[in-house]
Scaffold this motif. Sequence first.
Motif, PDB file in Angstrom:
ATOM      1  N   LEU A  24       3.446 -30.253 -64.144  1.00 59.40           N
ATOM      2  CA  LEU A  24       2.062 -30.297 -64.663  1.00 59.40           C
ATOM      3  C   LEU A  24       1.543 -28.879 -64.946  1.00 59.40           C
ATOM      4  O   LEU A  24       0.345 -28.675 -65.165  1.00 59.40           O
ATOM      5  CB  LEU A  24       1.136 -30.967 -63.632  1.00 59.40           C
ATOM      6  N   SER A  25       2.456 -27.886 -64.883  1.00 61.70           N
ATOM      7  CA  SER A  25       2.098 -26.458 -65.018  1.00 61.70           C
ATOM      8  C   SER A  25       1.032 -26.044 -64.014  1.00 61.70           C
ATOM      9  O   SER A  25       0.081 -25.313 -64.353  1.00 61.70           O
ATOM     10  CB  SER A  25       1.620 -26.125 -66.433  1.00 61.70           C
ATOM     11  N   LYS A  26       1.181 -26.527 -62.795  1.00 56.26           N
ATOM     12  CA  LYS A  26       0.237 -26.168 -61.728  1.00 56.26           C
ATOM     13  C   LYS A  26       1.033 -25.646 -60.550  1.00 56.26           C
ATOM     14  O   LYS A  26       2.252 -25.805 -60.493  1.00 56.26           O
ATOM     15  CB  LYS A  26      -0.540 -27.409 -61.283  1.00 56.26           C
ATOM     16  N   ARG A  27       0.311 -25.027 -59.586  1.00 54.94           N
ATOM     17  CA  ARG A  27       1.010 -24.636 -58.362  1.00 54.94           C
ATOM     18  C   ARG A  27       0.075 -24.732 -57.170  1.00 54.94           C
ATOM     19  O   ARG A  27      -1.156 -24.675 -57.328  1.00 54.94           O
ATOM     20  CB  ARG A  27       1.596 -23.228 -58.492  1.00 54.94           C
ATOM     21  N   LEU A  28       0.693 -24.891 -56.014  1.00 58.38           N
ATOM     22  CA  LEU A  28      -0.063 -24.972 -54.765  1.00 58.38           C
ATOM     23  C   LEU A  28      -0.526 -23.567 -54.404  1.00 58.38           C
ATOM     24  O   LEU A  28       0.268 -22.628 -54.438  1.00 58.38           O
ATOM     25  CB  LEU A  28       0.895 -25.523 -53.703  1.00 58.38           C
ATOM     26  N   ASP A  29      -1.840 -23.409 -54.092  1.00 54.82           N
ATOM     27  CA  ASP A  29      -2.333 -22.075 -53.764  1.00 54.82           C
ATOM     28  C   ASP A  29      -2.073 -21.707 -52.309  1.00 54.82           C
ATOM     29  O   ASP A  29      -1.707 -20.583 -52.009  1.00 54.82           O
ATOM     30  CB  ASP A  29      -3.841 -21.992 -54.053  1.00 54.82           C
ATOM     31  N   ALA A  30      -2.331 -22.661 -51.399  1.00 53.67           N
ATOM     32  CA  ALA A  30      -2.179 -22.325 -49.976  1.00 53.67           C
ATOM     33  C   ALA A  30      -2.006 -23.580 -49.141  1.00 53.67           C
ATOM     34  O   ALA A  30      -2.467 -24.660 -49.514  1.00 53.67           O
ATOM     35  CB  ALA A  30      -3.423 -21.569 -49.497  1.00 53.67           C
ATOM     36  N   VAL A  31      -1.322 -23.409 -48.022  1.00 62.02           N
ATOM     37  CA  VAL A  31      -1.175 -24.489 -47.045  1.00 62.02           C
ATOM     38  C   VAL A  31      -1.842 -24.004 -45.759  1.00 62.02           C
ATOM     39  O   VAL A  31      -1.466 -22.968 -45.210  1.00 62.02           O
ATOM     40  CB  VAL A  31       0.320 -24.790 -46.778  1.00 62.02           C
ATOM     41  N   VAL A  32      -2.876 -24.733 -45.342  1.00 62.88           N
ATOM     42  CA  VAL A  32      -3.613 -24.319 -44.141  1.00 62.88           C
ATOM     43  C   VAL A  32      -3.052 -25.084 -42.949  1.00 62.88           C
ATOM     44  O   VAL A  32      -3.104 -26.312 -42.902  1.00 62.88           O
ATOM     45  CB  VAL A  32      -5.124 -24.620 -44.295  1.00 62.88           C
ATOM     46  N   SER A  33      -2.484 -24.339 -42.011  1.00 65.67           N
ATOM     47  CA  SER A  33      -1.867 -24.982 -40.845  1.00 65.67           C
ATOM     48  C   SER A  33      -2.823 -24.917 -39.655  1.00 65.67           C
ATOM     49  O   SER A  33      -3.229 -23.844 -39.214  1.00 65.67           O
ATOM     50  CB  SER A  33      -0.557 -24.265 -40.527  1.00 65.67           C
ATOM     51  N   PHE A  34      -3.190 -26.093 -39.154  1.00 64.39           N
ATOM     52  CA  PHE A  34      -4.158 -26.204 -38.052  1.00 64.39           C
ATOM     53  C   PHE A  34      -3.432 -26.089 -36.713  1.00 64.39           C
ATOM     54  O   PHE A  34      -2.536 -26.879 -36.428  1.00 64.39           O
ATOM     55  CB  PHE A  34      -4.850 -27.578 -38.094  1.00 64.39           C
ATOM     56  N   LYS A  35      -3.849 -25.142 -35.877  1.00 65.29           N
ATOM     57  CA  LYS A  35      -3.234 -24.985 -34.555  1.00 65.29           C
ATOM     58  C   LYS A  35      -4.187 -25.433 -33.449  1.00 65.29           C
ATOM     59  O   LYS A  35      -5.320 -24.952 -33.363  1.00 65.29           O
ATOM     60  CB  LYS A  35      -2.870 -23.509 -34.311  1.00 65.29           C
ATOM     61  N   LYS A  82       7.708 -19.210 -48.443  1.00 69.64           N
ATOM     62  CA  LYS A  82       7.160 -19.066 -49.805  1.00 69.64           C
ATOM     63  C   LYS A  82       5.900 -18.202 -49.819  1.00 69.64           C
ATOM     64  O   LYS A  82       5.275 -18.014 -50.859  1.00 69.64           O
ATOM     65  CB  LYS A  82       6.824 -20.438 -50.384  1.00 69.64           C
ATOM     66  N   GLY A  83       5.461 -17.757 -48.600  1.00 67.25           N
ATOM     67  CA  GLY A  83       4.257 -16.917 -48.512  1.00 67.25           C
ATOM     68  C   GLY A  83       2.962 -17.681 -48.718  1.00 67.25           C
ATOM     69  O   GLY A  83       1.923 -17.107 -49.048  1.00 67.25           O
ATOM     70  N   LYS A  84       3.006 -19.025 -48.544  1.00 60.75           N
ATOM     71  CA  LYS A  84       1.795 -19.839 -48.809  1.00 60.75           C
ATOM     72  C   LYS A  84       1.103 -20.272 -47.522  1.00 60.75           C
ATOM     73  O   LYS A  84       0.035 -20.890 -47.577  1.00 60.75           O
ATOM     74  CB  LYS A  84       2.186 -21.097 -49.579  1.00 60.75           C
ATOM     75  N   LEU A  85       1.725 -20.022 -46.383  1.00 55.34           N
ATOM     76  CA  LEU A  85       1.189 -20.565 -45.134  1.00 55.34           C
ATOM     77  C   LEU A  85       0.030 -19.716 -44.599  1.00 55.34           C
ATOM     78  O   LEU A  85       0.134 -18.498 -44.532  1.00 55.34           O
ATOM     79  CB  LEU A  85       2.318 -20.612 -44.086  1.00 55.34           C
ATOM     80  N   ARG A  86      -1.085 -20.402 -44.261  1.00 56.62           N
ATOM     81  CA  ARG A  86      -2.242 -19.726 -43.650  1.00 56.62           C
ATOM     82  C   ARG A  86      -2.517 -20.432 -42.323  1.00 56.62           C
ATOM     83  O   ARG A  86      -2.980 -21.562 -42.324  1.00 56.62           O
ATOM     84  CB  ARG A  86      -3.490 -19.846 -44.535  1.00 56.62           C
ATOM     85  N   VAL A  87      -2.194 -19.754 -41.219  1.00 49.29           N
ATOM     86  CA  VAL A  87      -2.349 -20.385 -39.906  1.00 49.29           C
ATOM     87  C   VAL A  87      -3.772 -20.179 -39.405  1.00 49.29           C
ATOM     88  O   VAL A  87      -4.305 -19.066 -39.445  1.00 49.29           O
ATOM     89  CB  VAL A  87      -1.330 -19.794 -38.910  1.00 49.29           C
ATOM     90  N   VAL A  88      -4.417 -21.279 -38.968  1.00 48.55           N
ATOM     91  CA  VAL A  88      -5.814 -21.206 -38.530  1.00 48.55           C
ATOM     92  C   VAL A  88      -5.953 -21.797 -37.127  1.00 48.55           C
ATOM     93  O   VAL A  88      -5.410 -22.872 -36.849  1.00 48.55           O
ATOM     94  CB  VAL A  88      -6.705 -21.990 -39.538  1.00 48.55           C
TER      95      VAL A  88
END
Length: 216
Positions: A103-114, A189-195
């Motif tokens: 779809l010519s799109k990409r995932l910006d970020a994955v927020v991981s809940f801790k 992939k450098g997309k993980l944001r741990v919160v």
Amino acid sequence: MIIALFGPPGSGKGTQAKSLVSTLSIPQLSTGDMLRESIKAALPIGLQAKSFMSQGQLVPDNLMIELIRERISAPDCLKGFMLDGFPRTVAQAEALDNMLGGLSKRLDAVVSFKVDEKALVERLSGRLVCLACGSSFHETHKPTKIQGLCDNCGGVVSKRDDDSPEVVMTRLRTFTSSTAPVEEFYRLKGKLRVVNAFGEEKEVLSRILGAIGFPS
Ligand code: AMP
């Protein structure tokens, strides 16, 4: 913006998703909610998913991938969307990458809940969910103003079938074995944001917005 909320059951994804929908103006795509609605409506996918869900097991990847493929092509997803509960396996994550690429799109970020495991069991065993609007409450930490009725829409609140102690333990084990490798997939992939998802709802929301670079 396309983001995915990622974390074990009870980590607060659903609650935060509701606030993020209004802040980011993108729809929430909760695969758990979509499956529960399909069961209620007696759709084929609901009938196929029901026994997996009631045992706390993952629904097969092929069913989940088709469900999401159809949903992300809907007009309300044109400007972005927030995945809640998908992907849960590396196969789903890879399929998502391919679908978005097409779809010519990409995932910006994955927020991981801790959140620590003891808090998860406690949250899930007292969780009350509105059958009409999906708002979440808790028997002791966030009771409804009127017992049994939702503060937001007046609908009936009740416990989810899969929040029983035995099923909760299976869901947590499933998360650790099948779902945790997804975190590694996105870390690479450098997309993980741990919160840190422990604390007041507003505090957690501002941590998430900070993690995805959204001005708050
Ligand atoms: P949730 O509401 O996200 O906790 O999901 C409830 C149940 O739906 C899970 O325990 C699974 O049985 C099923 N489910 C939801 N999303 C997925 C997914 N991405 N892959 C496989 N099963 C899923």
